[in-house]
Design a protein around this motif. Sequence first.
Motif, short mmCIF file in Angstrom:
data_model
loop_
_atom_site.label_atom_id
_atom_site.label_comp_id
_atom_site.label_asym_id
_atom_site.label_seq_id
_atom_site.Cartn_x
_atom_site.Cartn_y
_atom_site.Cartn_z
N LEU A 117 0.84 -1.19 0.00
CA LEU A 117 0.00 0.00 0.00
C LEU A 117 0.88 1.24 0.00
N ALA A 118 0.73 2.04 -1.02
CA ALA A 118 1.56 3.24 -1.14
C ALA A 118 0.98 4.38 -0.33
N HIS A 119 1.86 5.16 0.32
CA HIS A 119 1.39 6.32 1.08
C HIS A 119 0.74 7.35 0.17
N SER A 120 1.16 7.36 -1.09
CA SER A 120 0.69 8.40 -2.01
C SER A 120 -0.61 8.04 -2.73
N GLU A 121 -1.24 6.93 -2.34
CA GLU A 121 -2.57 6.63 -2.87
C GLU A 121 -3.53 7.71 -2.38
N GLU A 122 -4.09 8.50 -3.30
CA GLU A 122 -5.03 9.59 -3.00
C GLU A 122 -4.44 10.63 -2.05
N ARG A 123 -3.13 10.73 -1.98
CA ARG A 123 -2.51 11.70 -1.08
C ARG A 123 -1.31 12.36 -1.74
N VAL A 124 -0.98 13.55 -1.27
CA VAL A 124 0.25 14.23 -1.68
C VAL A 124 1.08 14.51 -0.44
N PHE A 125 2.39 14.53 -0.65
CA PHE A 125 3.33 14.85 0.42
C PHE A 125 3.88 16.24 0.14
N LEU A 126 3.75 17.13 1.11
CA LEU A 126 4.24 18.50 0.96
C LEU A 126 5.38 18.71 1.94
N ILE A 127 6.50 19.26 1.45
CA ILE A 127 7.66 19.49 2.29
C ILE A 127 8.20 20.90 2.07
N ASN A 128 8.35 21.63 3.16
CA ASN A 128 8.93 22.96 3.11
C ASN A 128 10.44 22.80 2.99
N LEU A 129 11.02 23.19 1.86
CA LEU A 129 12.43 22.95 1.60
C LEU A 129 13.35 23.87 2.39
N LYS A 130 12.81 24.83 3.09
CA LYS A 130 13.63 25.68 3.96
C LYS A 130 13.67 25.14 5.38
N THR A 131 12.53 24.62 5.87
CA THR A 131 12.46 24.15 7.26
C THR A 131 12.40 22.63 7.37
N MET A 132 12.17 21.96 6.28
CA MET A 132 11.99 20.50 6.23
C MET A 132 10.69 20.04 6.90
N GLU A 133 9.82 20.99 7.26
CA GLU A 133 8.52 20.61 7.80
C GLU A 133 7.73 19.91 6.70
N SER A 134 7.12 18.77 7.03
CA SER A 134 6.45 18.00 5.98
C SER A 134 5.18 17.35 6.51
N SER A 135 4.28 17.00 5.56
CA SER A 135 3.01 16.39 5.95
C SER A 135 2.34 15.76 4.73
N TRP A 136 1.51 14.73 5.01
CA TRP A 136 0.70 14.09 3.97
C TRP A 136 -0.69 14.70 3.96
N HIS A 137 -1.28 14.82 2.77
CA HIS A 137 -2.60 15.43 2.64
C HIS A 137 -3.45 14.64 1.65
N PHE A 138 -4.69 14.38 2.06
CA PHE A 138 -5.62 13.62 1.23
C PHE A 138 -6.08 14.43 0.03
N ILE A 139 -6.21 13.77 -1.11
CA ILE A 139 -6.72 14.39 -2.33
C ILE A 139 -8.06 13.75 -2.67
N LEU A 140 -9.12 14.53 -2.55
CA LEU A 140 -10.46 14.05 -2.91
C LEU A 140 -10.63 14.18 -4.42
N PRO A 141 -10.91 13.09 -5.13
CA PRO A 141 -11.11 13.21 -6.58
C PRO A 141 -12.16 14.27 -6.91
N ASP A 142 -11.87 15.07 -7.91
CA ASP A 142 -12.72 16.19 -8.30
C ASP A 142 -13.75 15.72 -9.32
N SER A 143 -15.04 15.89 -8.98
CA SER A 143 -16.10 15.42 -9.88
C SER A 143 -16.10 16.16 -11.21
N LEU A 144 -15.49 17.34 -11.25
CA LEU A 144 -15.45 18.11 -12.50
C LEU A 144 -14.11 18.01 -13.20
#
Length: 647
Positions: free
Chosen positions: A154-181
């Motif tokens: 199971l991949a972490h990136s299934e329906e999710r994106v990983f965002l990382i601040n390249l200055k502070t290295m602060e990072s987090s995963w975020h769910f992506i809801l498929p867009d009906s349009l």
Amino acid sequence: MSAVVVVVGEGLLADRVCAELSSQYKIVRHTDFEEEVPEVTDLVLVLHDSWNPSVHQKAEEVLRSPGIPWLRGFVSFGQGVIGPLVRPSTPGCSQCADMRHLMAGRDRKEMWELQQKLVEYGGMSSDAWASRTGLLQMAYLLEAEAQRVLQGSLAHSEERVFLINLKTMESSWHFILPDSLCPVCSSLPNDSSTLAQITLKPSPKISTNIYRCRPLEELKKVLSKDYLDQRTGCLNGKMYDFAPPFADVMVNLPLFTADEGTAGRTHSYAISELTAILEGLERSCGISPRGKRTVVYDSYHNLKDQALNPIKVGVHEKGQYEQPNFPFEPFNPDRSMNWVWGYSFLQERPILVPELLAYYSLGCGDGFVYETSNGCALGGSLEEAIFYGILEVVERDAFLMTWYGQLPLPRLDPYSANNQELSLMVDRVRAVAGYDLYLYNATMENGIPSVWAMAKNSKRKGMNIICAAGAHPDPVRAVKSAVHELAGMMLTLDEKLEANKEEFMRMLKDSSLVQKMDDHGMLYGLPQAQERLEFLLDENRPLRTFAEEFKREAKHEDLSDDLEDILQVFRRLNLDVIVVDQSTTETMRNGLYCVKVLIPGMLPMTFGHHLTRVTGLERVLKVPMELGYTKQPLTFEQLNPHPHPFP
């Protein structure tokens, strides 16, 4: 035989990932999609040290047909982005992710314009914040994620994106809801009479006394996860308001040019947050068609045998249309417009409804009336959504019928309900906020218990009068709902009233200045406006008990039976109940239905005094006499000329 991985891109990120994966997999390196992707490819990685949205669009175009999964990594304004993993056979893609991320941002309009320019003229050559350390961190994450995909984990990136601040290295995963349009991965069905057909099905209630079919405890597991996220959510923020006497939570619905708040008001902040999310989803569904593709474009003249006559829902009067710069034109039966399919319970058949009546914001600037979210409701079943959509139409109609006819409604004794929670609510509002509650039986000829609730300030400062309404087969529930609405405005609008008092005084003298939704409620915060409500505030009338005013409702174990009782009431009155299903793929993933209910003949709530709609609605003249408030039918000239106080 080792898996084949195609890496498309240039830069340190692509170089590093290729170097690490080459010891285990066969790596094919391309700089762009001009080179053909091998037929036998297990995974494509699209990697850049900057942001080039046209490459991601090209990846969707090239890889969707052969069904090759792919994963992207790139840098945009100092932020590293990984994902989502795109599987062409399932909804959710890079374009969904870009739209969710863009819409959740504060500068969404500017970022959209920049994205269009980058697509047209090519991506950024490099990103100033793309440090070597940050890119190496992204590379490690991409390598690990590629391993999971290729090994079938199971991949972490299934329906999710990983965002990382390249200055502070602060990072987090975020769910992506498929867009009906989404133009890439969504395939909406064409709207049709077949899809509009409604057959009521069993919808068991949580209990006989709870008019819901799914407990919030069940929904709370998915509501925040799927819909509320500051970085990528279709709802992107929440705020707890501790000023009102009850738990008040606001959730933000980001629209392209503005933000719109939706509120949850209960006795618990946790429950208020969930109800605010549900309100936000309901509002999102009602803005424009997102569940079906509108395909009917024609005139009423050509469609009248299968279409709703728009005049029956009430239009603006001739003088309004003749005003300079009035945003609407009189209804023209020969003018073509968009129509959507709804279902008529009176005629028991699908019926065409003007799209601008079915989706409230579509009326602005290109139609014949101003339509709001009146009658929109979300439910855990289609039957539940219809049930509450009808109640909202009833609630607002009762309020406006009372206002226009200046009906001296019977005043209710809240303590006569013999409901401890309601008694405590009344006491708390008085003790904490300094408001006395006045409750009135506003039930109209349909017999569905409706209340007008008014909060009168006992202090010298602050909003003087606040009004709200409620409707429910259980009158106590109707009252509680209205009191929660009132409480949400207590102590929160006082500063606004003081800061803009001169403006509201001008509105008191000139009703045409009441242009926005907030203006209606704020106007009656002025003590000077109280005289307009004296038809209700008359203290000489005796208090009435709930037992005297309301019949005991029949209680069912299935909500569909409660709904059928209500539908039968409107059949007897020869009033149609028309339902347009507004549900989207976003709501249906969790079994949530959204509808718009229209009941031609009942008064639609409007905001902005210049946008009042009563022409074509003769019922507003007749019902006061039928209920014994007047001795003869009213005339339009006798209707209350002042802006209504619905907030």
